[in-house]
Design a protein around this motif. Structure first.
Motif, mmCIF file in Angstrom:
data_model
loop_
_atom_site.group_PDB
_atom_site.id
_atom_site.type_symbol
_atom_site.label_atom_id
_atom_site.label_comp_id
_atom_site.label_asym_id
_atom_site.label_seq_id
_atom_site.Cartn_x
_atom_site.Cartn_y
_atom_site.Cartn_z
ATOM 1 N N GLU A 130 0.836 -1.199 0.000
ATOM 2 C CA GLU A 130 0.000 0.000 0.000
ATOM 3 C C GLU A 130 0.875 1.254 0.000
ATOM 4 O OE1 GLU A 130 -3.336 2.006 2.845
ATOM 5 O OE2 GLU A 130 -3.258 -0.170 2.750
ATOM 6 N N GLY A 131 0.652 2.115 -0.999
ATOM 7 C CA GLY A 131 1.371 3.378 -1.083
ATOM 8 C C GLY A 131 2.788 3.273 -1.608
ATOM 9 N N ALA A 132 3.169 2.135 -2.167
ATOM 10 C CA ALA A 132 4.533 1.973 -2.689
ATOM 11 C C ALA A 132 4.505 0.977 -3.846
ATOM 12 C CB ALA A 132 5.469 1.470 -1.590
ATOM 13 N N ALA A 133 5.638 0.886 -4.538
ATOM 14 C CA ALA A 133 5.753 -0.080 -5.633
ATOM 15 C C ALA A 133 5.669 -1.498 -5.060
ATOM 16 C CB ALA A 133 7.079 0.109 -6.359
ATOM 17 N N SER A 134 5.039 -2.390 -5.811
ATOM 18 C CA SER A 134 4.884 -3.761 -5.317
ATOM 19 C C SER A 134 6.235 -4.470 -5.257
ATOM 20 C CB SER A 134 3.903 -4.536 -6.187
ATOM 21 O OG SER A 134 4.426 -4.718 -7.474
#
Length: 139
Positions: A116-120
């Motif tokens: 959540e809120g970042a690159a996977s």
């Protein structure tokens, strides 16, 4: 004096530490994954040994695990390069300097993990089988 099991795991950790990724042993996944990738060596299971009686020897096929994790826009290419570098490092010395009989890695099963809120994250567990023998299962 460390046991053969610990000596072999320490040698595998040292071999992996020569790679460009950050290498940990038995730690939890940190909040941030370094740009070059992250490897976590897990001690795994020595399993049930085969036993020979003359001389008495316990023959293990110890299954350690390497968790490989990358993050970022180019994670597919970075993941592929990281996995290939692990294979090259293991193939360079399959006995870890004579400490074990044979080391072999199994194929990874990659997964994409959303954050959540970042690159996977792209991650995989790579089983590594360490073949070695000892005179005592506890030593």
């Amino acid at each position: 004096m460390p046991t053969p099991r610990e000596t072999i795991l320490a040698a595998l950790h040292a071999r992996l530490s020569a790679l460009p990724a950050t290498v940990l042993r038995g730690d939890v996944l940190p909040e941030r994954v370094p740009a070059e990738g992250l490897l976590i060596l897990r001690d795994g299971e020595p399993g049930e040994p085969e036993v020979t009686l003359s001389p008495l020897a316990y023959h293990f096929q110890h299954r350690a695990e390497i968790e490989a994790v990358v993050q970022g826009a180019g994670r597919d290419g970075a993941f592929d390069a990281l996995i290939a570098s692990i294979g090259t490092a293991i193939a360079a010395d399959r006995t870890l300097g004579g400490l074990c009989d044979w080391v072999e890695a199994e194929a990874p099963r990659p997964v994409d993990l959303p954050v959540e809120g970042a690159a996977s994250l792209k991650a995989a567990v790579i089983p590594v089988v360490l073949h070695y023998s000892t005179a005592d299962p506890l030593v």
